[in-house]
Design a protein around this motif. Structure first.
Motif, PDB file in Angstrom:
ATOM      1  N   GLY A 288       0.793  -1.219   0.000  1.00  0.00           N
ATOM      2  CA  GLY A 288       0.000   0.000   0.000  1.00  0.00           C
ATOM      3  C   GLY A 288       0.825   1.269   0.000  1.00  0.00           C
ATOM      4  N   ALA A 289       2.145   1.128   0.092  1.00  0.00           N
ATOM      5  CA  ALA A 289       3.022   2.304   0.134  1.00  0.00           C
ATOM      6  C   ALA A 289       3.662   2.522  -1.236  1.00  0.00           C
ATOM      7  N   GLU A 290       4.079   3.765  -1.482  1.00  0.00           N
ATOM      8  CA  GLU A 290       4.868   4.068  -2.667  1.00  0.00           C
ATOM      9  C   GLU A 290       6.336   3.969  -2.288  1.00  0.00           C
ATOM     10  N   HIS A 291       7.130   3.325  -3.147  1.00  0.00           N
ATOM     11  CA  HIS A 291       8.533   3.089  -2.827  1.00  0.00           C
ATOM     12  C   HIS A 291       9.427   3.790  -3.845  1.00  0.00           C
ATOM     13  N   VAL A 292      10.344   4.602  -3.350  1.00  0.00           N
ATOM     14  CA  VAL A 292      11.235   5.381  -4.215  1.00  0.00           C
ATOM     15  C   VAL A 292      12.665   4.894  -3.987  1.00  0.00           C
ATOM     16  N   THR A 293      13.317   4.474  -5.061  1.00  0.00           N
ATOM     17  CA  THR A 293      14.707   4.027  -4.998  1.00  0.00           C
ATOM     18  C   THR A 293      15.453   4.618  -6.187  1.00  0.00           C
ATOM     19  N   PRO A 294      16.119   5.756  -5.999  1.00  0.00           N
ATOM     20  CA  PRO A 294      16.844   6.358  -7.121  1.00  0.00           C
ATOM     21  C   PRO A 294      17.950   5.432  -7.624  1.00  0.00           C
ATOM     22  N   ARG A 295      18.232   5.503  -8.906  1.00  0.00           N
ATOM     23  CA  ARG A 295      19.385   4.790  -9.439  1.00  0.00           C
ATOM     24  C   ARG A 295      20.664   5.348  -8.818  1.00  0.00           C
ATOM     25  N   ARG A 296      21.710   4.561  -8.827  1.00  0.00           N
ATOM     26  CA  ARG A 296      22.968   5.008  -8.219  1.00  0.00           C
ATOM     27  C   ARG A 296      23.479   6.293  -8.861  1.00  0.00           C
ATOM     28  N   ASP A 297      23.261   6.433 -10.161  1.00  0.00           N
ATOM     29  CA  ASP A 297      23.750   7.644 -10.833  1.00  0.00           C
ATOM     30  C   ASP A 297      22.828   8.841 -10.635  1.00  0.00           C
ATOM     31  N   GLN A 298      21.679   8.617  -9.979  1.00  0.00           N
ATOM     32  CA  GLN A 298      20.760   9.720  -9.678  1.00  0.00           C
ATOM     33  C   GLN A 298      20.949  10.258  -8.264  1.00  0.00           C
ATOM     34  N   TRP A 299      21.754   9.580  -7.453  1.00  0.00           N
ATOM     35  CA  TRP A 299      21.876   9.931  -6.038  1.00  0.00           C
ATOM     36  C   TRP A 299      23.250  10.522  -5.787  1.00  0.00           C
ATOM     37  N   PRO A 300      23.339  11.718  -5.194  1.00  0.00           N
ATOM     38  CA  PRO A 300      24.643  12.377  -5.023  1.00  0.00           C
ATOM     39  C   PRO A 300      25.598  11.561  -4.156  1.00  0.00           C
ATOM     40  N   LEU A 301      26.871  11.679  -4.458  1.00  0.00           N
ATOM     41  CA  LEU A 301      27.912  11.063  -3.640  1.00  0.00           C
ATOM     42  C   LEU A 301      28.134  11.895  -2.378  1.00  0.00           C
ATOM     43  N   TRP A 302      28.702  11.246  -1.349  1.00  0.00           N
ATOM     44  CA  TRP A 302      29.144  12.005  -0.182  1.00  0.00           C
ATOM     45  C   TRP A 302      30.130  13.095  -0.624  1.00  0.00           C
ATOM     46  N   TYR A 303      30.095  14.218   0.048  1.00  0.00           N
ATOM     47  CA  TYR A 303      30.983  15.360  -0.185  1.00  0.00           C
ATOM     48  C   TYR A 303      30.697  16.085  -1.497  1.00  0.00           C
ATOM     49  N   SER A 304      29.545  15.829  -2.114  1.00  0.00           N
ATOM     50  CA  SER A 304      29.224  16.505  -3.378  1.00  0.00           C
ATOM     51  C   SER A 304      28.622  17.883  -3.119  1.00  0.00           C
ATOM     52  N   GLY A 305      28.845  18.807  -4.061  1.00  0.00           N
ATOM     53  CA  GLY A 305      28.166  20.098  -4.056  1.00  0.00           C
ATOM     54  C   GLY A 305      28.519  21.021  -2.919  1.00  0.00           C
ATOM     55  N   LEU A 306      29.657  20.818  -2.261  1.00  0.00           N
ATOM     56  CA  LEU A 306      29.982  21.623  -1.081  1.00  0.00           C
ATOM     57  C   LEU A 306      30.357  23.061  -1.424  1.00  0.00           C
ATOM     58  N   THR A 307      30.898  23.269  -2.621  1.00  0.00           N
ATOM     59  CA  THR A 307      31.299  24.643  -2.962  1.00  0.00           C
ATOM     60  C   THR A 307      30.096  25.575  -3.023  1.00  0.00           C
ATOM     61  N   SER A 308      28.918  25.015  -3.292  1.00  0.00           N
ATOM     62  CA  SER A 308      27.723  25.863  -3.336  1.00  0.00           C
ATOM     63  C   SER A 308      27.376  26.409  -1.958  1.00  0.00           C
ATOM     64  N   LEU A 309      27.823  25.720  -0.906  1.00  0.00           N
ATOM     65  CA  LEU A 309      27.542  26.182   0.456  1.00  0.00           C
ATOM     66  C   LEU A 309      28.414  27.359   0.860  1.00  0.00           C
ATOM     67  N   THR A 310      29.552  27.517   0.194  1.00  0.00           N
ATOM     68  CA  THR A 310      30.465  28.584   0.580  1.00  0.00           C
ATOM     69  C   THR A 310      30.511  29.710  -0.446  1.00  0.00           C
ATOM     70  N   ASP A 311      29.677  29.610  -1.454  1.00  0.00           N
ATOM     71  CA  ASP A 311      29.610  30.685  -2.452  1.00  0.00           C
ATOM     72  C   ASP A 311      29.194  31.983  -1.774  1.00  0.00           C
ATOM     73  N   ALA A 312      29.760  33.076  -2.209  1.00  0.00           N
ATOM     74  CA  ALA A 312      29.483  34.376  -1.576  1.00  0.00           C
ATOM     75  C   ALA A 312      28.007  34.733  -1.620  1.00  0.00           C
ATOM     76  N   ALA A 313      27.298  34.248  -2.648  1.00  0.00           N
ATOM     77  CA  ALA A 313      25.881  34.570  -2.782  1.00  0.00           C
ATOM     78  C   ALA A 313      24.987  33.550  -2.097  1.00  0.00           C
ATOM     79  N   ALA A 314      25.587  32.484  -1.535  1.00  0.00           N
ATOM     80  CA  ALA A 314      24.785  31.425  -0.913  1.00  0.00           C
ATOM     81  C   ALA A 314      24.159  31.928   0.378  1.00  0.00           C
TER      82      ALA A 314
END
Length: 635
Positions: A288-314
């Motif tokens: 009765g539940a909906e189950h979501v399992t992204p493909r491995r290439d759809q799910w970010p790796l650890w430590y990804s996208g960190l530069t966006s957190l330190t951007d001056a405009a962030a």
């Protein structure tokens, strides 16, 4: 609701109005005392604050709790003053702050685990409390405390007894077992509201209370109907929550109105990780539940996208203190997008179950003294299976240091070589009061001295020189529960900013009470995995699903994430704010990142350091209110 969710508590006096004026630029919501003066100010979604009224008295529940204003008001016949507020809260389930206002006095407290915290400081001559320390720091112009930043290199969230310290100068964290009382003049005192239970029940005796408490905790999540989501890793902890949330759909009667369930599982990069097998088995029993399992290439790796957190405009980071969650920031954003896109209003996670339903090695120290024959039989079995060196183990068991003495030894050994990982060298587990964490090799001597001073102060202070429980096993469990609670608090701050609040039912007060009432030695036994939780979930979770004895391992995900993002991580520490503060050596952390690490243990402290670096960069003026213009007479 996306964005900040927060509240401040003001005393019921004229001076409180002046403090309220300073908060005015941030607030969207207000609740008043009977006097008409501001009591609660902040910004919160509909249903987050429930207020009961009886004459001149007010009680508020802030957070996740399926109680109505009418029910709270009816209960207030028990309230003779703010000191009686716990009587009003008896039988309430969920995770919430409890607040009261009566006869000019105010009481406020959080939750035992620290998922709900309170901080306080002096503003405009009165004590003001809030559930976010950065709001109070903004009012006073406080800067981060560099000694506490140094401690966050050691571990984040901070370990006991440093966990009741606030990273902002002049802002004080209320101990999670205490409540704060404010009089009309804004003077503050504290009193204890929660004492850990004595672990006196056998596991069979304790199971019914665990079952009832955990069912009610999950029920408090689904009570609002709509759609909720939950992790479904395949482990017993998250799987149990999913089956509890889906009971309505499974045809099993529930006290609460059920909600539609969406489950979420991400795939490990390790082909030998058997989480996927067990998760699939659970999914087949939850049609009765909906189950979501992204493909491995759809799910970010650890430590990804960190530069966006330190951007001056962030935008500023959503957490009010540093935390290791930044390693998973891209995953948290992806999770929020996937689940809110399916209508989820709340996400359940299984954190806290390991702390409650397994036993940590310090319990062996107690078990030997309470039941020597049974203890040595258990030790013999575990030693044979895990090849513990006998001499090393006997030395651990013979240790008679008090908690204060252990703290002092820990402080003095902060730079000693860390014990070899069990994954590399078989060694006996430590049965000390806690883990002797080491400062990372990139910490400067000044940072080491700062943490040593904090630990020595704690060892010499009456309140903090005492353990959380008389025996080591129960103390260790409580310390880990507090760490888990503070970790969930940060996770909720992050995902709430993306419109997906988080809930950890295992860390609800009623569940903690029930689980920690079971004898420490019976929370796990050789050959049986989490026997108390497994018994509590019998007839709710299918028996074959409960029989799992393994646990997923994620070192492959660590190594892949580190390898793919190594250059960006090295770049983050160019011009390091922590280095500017004299807390880390840039060359040393660069060498560590570029080195070879057979196991994740070698970079155990890195996530905490990374979180502190990114948090410190985000503090650039982020605590200032949007405007200081105050309308005359505005609350």
């Amino acid at each position: 609701m996306s964005g900040d969710v927060w509240f401040a508590v003001l005393p019921d006096g004229a001076a409180g109005v002046a403090a309220a004026q300073l908060l005015r630029p941030w607030i969207t919501d207000t609740v008043t005392h009977d006097s008409g003066r501001p009591w609660l100010l902040g910004s919160w979604p509909q249903g987050h604050v429930t207020v009961g009224v009886a004459g001149a008295r007010r009680v508020a529940v802030v957070g996740r709790c399926p109680v109505t204003a009418d029910t709270l008001s009816a209960r207030m016949g028990r309230l003779r003053g703010v000191g009686d507020v716990e009587r009003v809260a008896q039988g309430l389930h969920g995770s919430f702050h409890l607040l009261a206002s009566a006869e000019g006095a105010v009481l406020a407290r959080g939750s035992a685990s620290g998922v709900r915290r309170l901080f306080h400081t002096r503003v405009a001559g009165v004590t003001v409390a809030a559930d976010r320390s950065d709001r109070l720091a903004a009012l006073t112009g406080a800067s981060p405390d560099e000694r506490l930043l140094a401690a966050h290199l050691l571990a984040s969230p901070l370990p006991y007894p440093l966990d009741d310290r606030c990273v902002w100068q002049g802002v004080h964290a209320l101990p999670s077992s205490d409540s704060l009382l404010l009089d009309a003049e804004g003077r503050a005192t504290t009193r204890r509201w929660w004492t850990p239970p004595d672990p006196e029940l056998g596991w069979r005796q304790g199971v019914p209370a665990v079952r009832d408490a955990l069912s009610a905790a999950v029920g408090s999540c689904t009570a609002g109907g709509g759609t909720v989501s939950a992790d479904l890793s395949g482990g017993m902890d998250s799987t149990s929550l999913c089956f509890l949330a889906a009971r309505e759909q499974s045809g099993i009667r529930s006290t609460f109105t059920g909600a539609r369930l969406v489950t979420m599982r991400w795939r490990s990069l390790d082909p030998d990780n058997d989480d996927e097998v067990w998760a699939a088995r659970a999914v087949s029993r939850l049609p009765g539940a909906e189950h979501v399992t992204p493909r491995r290439d759809q799910w970010p790796l650890w430590y990804s996208g960190l530069t966006s957190l330190t951007d001056a405009a962030a935008p500023a980071l959503p957490t009010d203190e540093p935390g290791p969650w930044v390693r998973d920031s891209a995953r948290m954003t992806a999770l929020a997008d996937l689940m809110t896109g399916r209508g989820s209003r709340l996400h359940l996670m299984g954190g806290g179950a390991d702390e409650l339903f397994t036993t940590l090695p310090p319990h062996l120290h107690d078990h030997v003294r309470r039941h020597p024959l049974a203890a040595f039989a258990r030790i013999r079995t575990q030693r044979a299976a895990q090849h513990w060196p006998l001499g090393q183990l006997l030395r651990q068991l013979a240790d008679r240091r008090t908690f204060g003495q252990w703290l002092t030894a820990w402080a003095d050994g902060l730079t000693a070589p860390a014990p070899a990982s069990a994954a590399v060298v078989r060694g006996a587990p430590s049965t000390a009061w806690g883990v002797d964490l080491r400062m990372p090799p990139w910490a400067t001597p000044d940072a080491v001295r700062a943490v040593q001073s904090l630990l020595h102060e704690a060892a010499e202070t009456a309140d903090t020189a005492e353990p959380l429980a008389a025996e080591r096993g129960q103390h260790a469990a409580l310390a880990c529960v507090r760490t888990g609670g503070r970790g969930l608090r940060q996770l909720d701050q992050v995902t709430s900013a993306h419109g997906l609040p988080h809930a950890g039912p295992y860390l609800d007060d009623s569940v903690i009470e029930a689980a920690l009432s079971v004898r420490v030695s019976e929370r796990s036994t050789p050959g049986r995995y989490k026997p108390v939780l497994a018994a509590a979930m019998r007839d709710i979770v299918p028996a074959d699903v409960l029989r799992r004895q393994t646990k997923g391992e994620y070192s492959t995900d660590f190594h892949t994430g580190l390898r793919r993002n190594r250059a960006a991580l090295v770049g983050l520490f160019d011009g390091s704010r922590l280095a500017d503060a004299g807390l880390i050596d840039e060359a040393a952390i660069r060498a560590a990142l570029l080195g070879v690490h057979p196991t994740p243990e070698a970079l155990r402290s890195f996530s905490s350091t990374l979180g502190s670096e990114i948090w410190l960069r985000s503090c650039r003026g982020s605590t200032r209110p949007p405007s200081t213009a105050i309308a005359e007479g505005a609350p």
